[in-house]
Scaffold this active site. Structure first.
Site, PDB file in Angstrom:
ATOM      1  N   THR A 230      -4.217  12.257  -3.395  1.00 47.36           N
ATOM      2  CA  THR A 230      -4.121  12.060  -2.020  1.00 47.36           C
ATOM      3  C   THR A 230      -3.485  13.089  -1.447  1.00 47.36           C
ATOM      4  OG1 THR A 230      -4.076   9.727  -2.595  1.00 47.36           O
ATOM      5  CG2 THR A 230      -3.491  10.415  -0.296  1.00 47.36           C
TER       6      THR A 230
ATOM      7  N   GLU B 252       0.841  -1.125   0.229  1.00 50.18           N
ATOM      8  CA  GLU B 252       0.106   0.016  -0.039  1.00 50.18           C
ATOM      9  C   GLU B 252       0.757   1.245  -0.037  1.00 50.18           C
ATOM     10  OE1 GLU B 252      -2.750   1.231  -0.680  1.00 50.18           O
ATOM     11  OE2 GLU B 252      -4.214   1.444   1.015  1.00 50.18           O
TER      12      GLU B 252
END
Lengths: 309, 309
Positions: A181, A128
């Site tokens: 993000t 991730e």
């Protein structure tokens, strides 16, 4: 066993008042991966469909998570991987987490002594990190555990698996806009009022109790984000209009999925979730916003095996 | 029924990471009240033992809560009240809430159609406001409901009754110092970091899940207050020393009860709670601090009837 085909679900992180600590898994929407045991050590990505992603293991979420696991376990065999992406990159429903969780879940099936979900989550987080820049578990954990997961700490990593009320359904709407993000992080203030902080603790506590009690009214009244949504909603044009639409049409709770742009609605029952989807599609069309949508129960199971040879 | 004697328990509000939203009731420590039905309307306080408090109904917590209730219900009879205080005023374990909850609970026993705990809490809050200056429910609610209560909203008032793990015991230590509620409020910052706010939501969520799961480890790891304790602990000399003592001697969680000066420790089992009490008494003595202490299970029942005629 030589080969396995696994399903790795899309996930919703943050869940409104559960920013950075709560997540849940979807049923139906997810990636598939084929994982083939081979004599050569390491991870080799042989096929990618549905997205343009690097084949080099060290540059790919799947490769990094997989390598972290095979190297830590010092396995004397390796894997060839096919990645079939159905979750759109950057849509906010855990595309990279599905890749990371899928590979560690898959490899685990080949081990004589399988690892726990907690251990798998730690490896998944390594993958991730390639996509998001930092190790976090709020998508990887629900992907592996299924249902709702609560992260109560990182050092050591602590994950609590929460119950899923039988009739809880989710509607996902993915407007075709891009949110980085980084931008979603930078829009947040460093300081918040103590008053709102306390309010948010009560809201999340109410949501947790609502899940345990299967109290849909409590889930609805508690799922209010006074800390993050007031800032992040500015990244999604007409957010308030969509929220009102969802809540007016039978939705219990509405919010940004992860850092967006997808938005989720929780509803009691498939019929309500469908009505919300219909109303939201109409609302987005009204604003000339292209979108995709999905309706799904909250998955109780997370990753699963589709086929094995 | 002419006369009733009720028990009204001491309560712990805030419970560390549950600041302003969580509370629980004790067993064993509490006030007693005798409530006698009389033909004359209104509330007349006829006897007070254990504390110096006003007899005038409108100046007394019991009177104000009782009057709010009899007037709202337009009762054509009234009550004479004896108040026997066992909970020290200003000790931080809900002395005024015990008075307020006790009277509304007692009056409720005389009604043909009794009110719900939620309705009683709203009347109790009127009394609580006399003592604390503002209407809040975090002591009154656990007093009436018993066990752990979570306040998820005030407009409308929403209270969730949480499960109590079987073996959860509490040790209360009351050092003989005075903390004014106003001072305890003023020491808090108006702003906190978003990072700590999020951490606290996860902590309280973990505590709630720990109560549902009866997971003592999760209760211990989650009960961390990063928002309020760092400031309020400065009002209690040697707070950190007492906290370390409690946690080293078998305590799961430690914190300030309400706005203090009492401190609570949660433990698994009576034996651990007793060991914590012993160690804390020694620690306070070492610091030349006079104190009282109590050990009690977390009460599942709250107010109760001791006798009726």
């Amino acid at each position: 066993m030589k080969e396995i085909r696994v399903f790795s679900p899309a996930t919703v992180a943050n869940v409104n008042c559960g920013f950075d600590v709560l997540g849940f898994a979807l049923d139906g929407l997810g990636d598939e991966m084929v994982i083939r045991k081979v004599p050569e050590k390491g991870i080799k990505i042989t096929k990618i469909t549905g997205a343009e992603l690097p084949y080099k293991a060290k540059e790919n979420v799947v490769g990094v998570a997989g390598l972290a696991m095979v190297e830590a376990l010092n396995l004397d065999f390796g894997f060839e991987i096919e990645i079939h992406k159905n979750i759109r990159l950057g849509s906010g429903v855990g595309s990279s987490a599905a890749s990371a969780a899928g590979i560690v879940y898959g490899i685990n099936q080949f081990l004589e002594t399988p690892l726990s979900n907690l251990e798998l989550t730690a490896f998944g987080m390594k993958g991730e990190a390639v996509a998001s820049g930092n190790e976090h578990a709020d998508n990887v954990a629900p992907c592996l555990y299924g249902g709702f997961t609560l992260i109560t700490g990182y050092e050591p990593l602590r994950i609590v698996s929460l119950p899923v009320p039988e009739e809880l359904y989710v509607t996902i709407i993915h407007p075709h806009i891009t949110i980085k993000t980084k931008e979603a992080r930078e829009i947040l203030p460093e300081q918040v009022s103590l008053k709102n902080a306390i309010k948010q603790t009560g809201n999340l506590a109410g949501l947790i109790a609502g899940l345990y009690e299967a109290d849909y009214g409590l889930i609805a009244s508690s799922t209010q984000d006074v800390l993050v949504e007031p800032y992040r909603k500015n990244l999604i044009p007409d957010f308030d209009f969509y929220k009102q639409t969802a809540l007016k049409n039978g939705g219990l709770a509405f919010g940004i999925s992860g850092s967006g742009p997808s938005m989720f609605t929780l509803s009691k029952g498939l019929q309500n979730a469908g009505a919300v989807e219909f109303a939201l599609k109409k609302a987005l069309k009204e604003k000339n916003m292209k979108s995709e949508s999905y309706v799904s129960p909250v998955s109780k199971h997370g990753n699963r095996i589709l086929e094995q040879k």
